[in-house]
Motif scaffolding. Structure first.
Motif, PDB file in Angstrom:
ATOM      1  N   UNK A   4       0.864  -1.074   0.071  1.00  0.00           N
ATOM      2  CA  UNK A   4       0.207   0.047   0.097  1.00  0.00           C
ATOM      3  C   UNK A   4       0.940   1.182  -0.132  1.00  0.00           C
ATOM      4  N   UNK A   5       2.067   1.104   0.725  1.00  0.00           N
ATOM      5  CA  UNK A   5       2.833   2.408   0.773  1.00  0.00           C
ATOM      6  C   UNK A   5       3.585   2.432  -0.580  1.00  0.00           C
ATOM      7  N   UNK A  60       1.290   4.373  -2.794  1.00  0.00           N
ATOM      8  CA  UNK A  60       0.860   5.714  -2.306  1.00  0.00           C
ATOM      9  C   UNK A  60       2.029   6.542  -2.457  1.00  0.00           C
ATOM     10  N   UNK A  75     -10.753   6.449  -9.020  1.00  0.00           N
ATOM     11  CA  UNK A  75     -10.603   7.844  -8.558  1.00  0.00           C
ATOM     12  C   UNK A  75     -11.004   9.022  -9.508  1.00  0.00           C
ATOM     13  N   UNK A 111     -13.589  19.453  -1.554  1.00  0.00           N
ATOM     14  CA  UNK A 111     -12.551  20.026  -1.099  1.00  0.00           C
ATOM     15  C   UNK A 111     -12.651  21.498  -1.102  1.00  0.00           C
ATOM     16  N   UNK A 136      -6.612  14.716  -7.333  1.00  0.00           N
ATOM     17  CA  UNK A 136      -7.372  13.760  -6.282  1.00  0.00           C
ATOM     18  C   UNK A 136      -6.410  12.150  -6.489  1.00  0.00           C
ATOM     19  N   UNK A 137      -6.244  11.958  -7.835  1.00  0.00           N
ATOM     20  CA  UNK A 137      -5.392  10.601  -8.084  1.00  0.00           C
ATOM     21  C   UNK A 137      -4.046  10.624  -6.893  1.00  0.00           C
ATOM     22  N   UNK A 138      -3.103  11.531  -7.180  1.00  0.00           N
ATOM     23  CA  UNK A 138      -2.077  11.406  -6.208  1.00  0.00           C
ATOM     24  C   UNK A 138      -2.492  11.458  -4.785  1.00  0.00           C
ATOM     25  N   UNK A 139      -3.132  12.500  -4.320  1.00  0.00           N
ATOM     26  CA  UNK A 139      -3.621  12.577  -2.927  1.00  0.00           C
ATOM     27  C   UNK A 139      -4.594  11.178  -2.370  1.00  0.00           C
ATOM     28  N   UNK A 140      -5.237  10.811  -3.184  1.00  0.00           N
ATOM     29  CA  UNK A 140      -5.862   9.454  -2.657  1.00  0.00           C
ATOM     30  C   UNK A 140      -4.988   8.435  -2.511  1.00  0.00           C
ATOM     31  N   UNK A 141      -4.261   8.000  -3.584  1.00  0.00           N
ATOM     32  CA  UNK A 141      -3.358   7.037  -3.464  1.00  0.00           C
ATOM     33  C   UNK A 141      -2.401   7.201  -2.166  1.00  0.00           C
ATOM     34  N   UNK A 142      -1.925   8.427  -2.141  1.00  0.00           N
ATOM     35  CA  UNK A 142      -1.136   8.739  -1.039  1.00  0.00           C
ATOM     36  C   UNK A 142      -1.934   8.583   0.522  1.00  0.00           C
ATOM     37  N   UNK A 197      -4.407   6.224   1.009  1.00  0.00           N
ATOM     38  CA  UNK A 197      -4.307   4.947   1.221  1.00  0.00           C
ATOM     39  C   UNK A 197      -2.822   4.211   1.478  1.00  0.00           C
ATOM     40  N   UNK A 198      -1.802   4.987   1.108  1.00  0.00           N
ATOM     41  CA  UNK A 198      -0.550   4.259   1.252  1.00  0.00           C
ATOM     42  C   UNK A 198      -0.165   5.048   2.714  1.00  0.00           C
ATOM     43  N   UNK A 217       0.038   5.811   6.839  1.00  0.00           N
ATOM     44  CA  UNK A 217       0.228   4.931   8.163  1.00  0.00           C
ATOM     45  C   UNK A 217      -1.050   4.199   8.630  1.00  0.00           C
TER      46      UNK A 217
END
Lengths: 127, 127
Positions: A16-17, A20, A106, A117, B11-17, B19-20, B22
């Motif tokens: 997952x990391x 991400x 997404x 947002x 949103x792509x990058x931020x949502x992936x982040x 989920x990734x 801690x």
DNA sequence: CAGGATCCGATTGGATACTG
DNA sequence: CAGTATCCAATCGGATCCTG
């Protein structure tokens, strides 16, 4: 120092990391198209990310992480200077497919997310 | 400073982040079961993560981020002291489902991944 | 109880220089 | 060309203290 590191992670959290982090998903998308050499990969990542290039060091780190988990394979020719190419393994292709699915989801919901947002930021803007 | 931050992300990058990171996925999993209050949520996260508790500050940060994107809703009672509860929105539930799918996939392939890691670490161990 | 404010350590990613 | 080694800035997560 090849061995441990943060290797005690369960695959769940570490994969997952991986998805991400800043570059890994993009790397998967590019490698899904074909095999790429290190420098080429760097260039194409720079182009499609549009913001800024991945550093040489970080690209190596990400490729190593993907290779360690069995998602990509590394092929070296006997030339001088040597040519090193990276490609997805079947496992890596499967991971790529999952990443794609997530990205597609997404994208379809991205409008809602951005609307939330905007509303949130507008509400908090008058602090 | 409520507005910007890293808010210019797609949103792509931020949502992936999300989920990734801690804690966020774990938070989604817990909230998918029911509505939770702040302190309860902290406790249950500590129990299931098994390593260590999420700090109060970080829990608030994560909840705010999820709320900003419209994945969770925050409900406050008029009591003294006030009770604050968090729950998934329909959009958040959909995101949760995607996270679950990904986790299930990683679980089914986790053995392969760990085998690759073991082989990699063994090969590199003799540095 | 919920959560803001501070301070701090650890990790991540980038810039640059150097090697086979 | 591919990769390593340093050094550095920014971000992330944790601990503690304080308030409505």
């Amino acid at each position: 120092m090849a061995s441990s590191g943060r290797g005690r992670d369960t695959p769940i959290r570490s994969v997952m990391a991986l998805l991400g982090d800043r570059w890994t998903t993009l790397i998967l998308l590019v490698l899904a198209t074909s095999e790429w050499r290190h420098a080429e990969l760097r260039r194409v990542l720079a182009r499609i990310s549009a913001e800024q290039a991945i550093s040489q060091r970080v690209l190596t780190l990400k490729l190593r992480a993907l290779e360690r988990d069995g998602f990509i394979s590394r092929r070296v020719t006997a030339d001088v200077p040597p040519k090193v190419s990276y490609a997805l393994t079947p496992l890596g292709l499967a991971l790529h497919d999952r990443a794609r699915d997530l990205i597609e989801w997404i994208k379809t919901r991205g409008g809602e997310i951005e609307a939330h947002r905007a509303a949130w930021d507008a509400a908090g803007a008058g602090d």
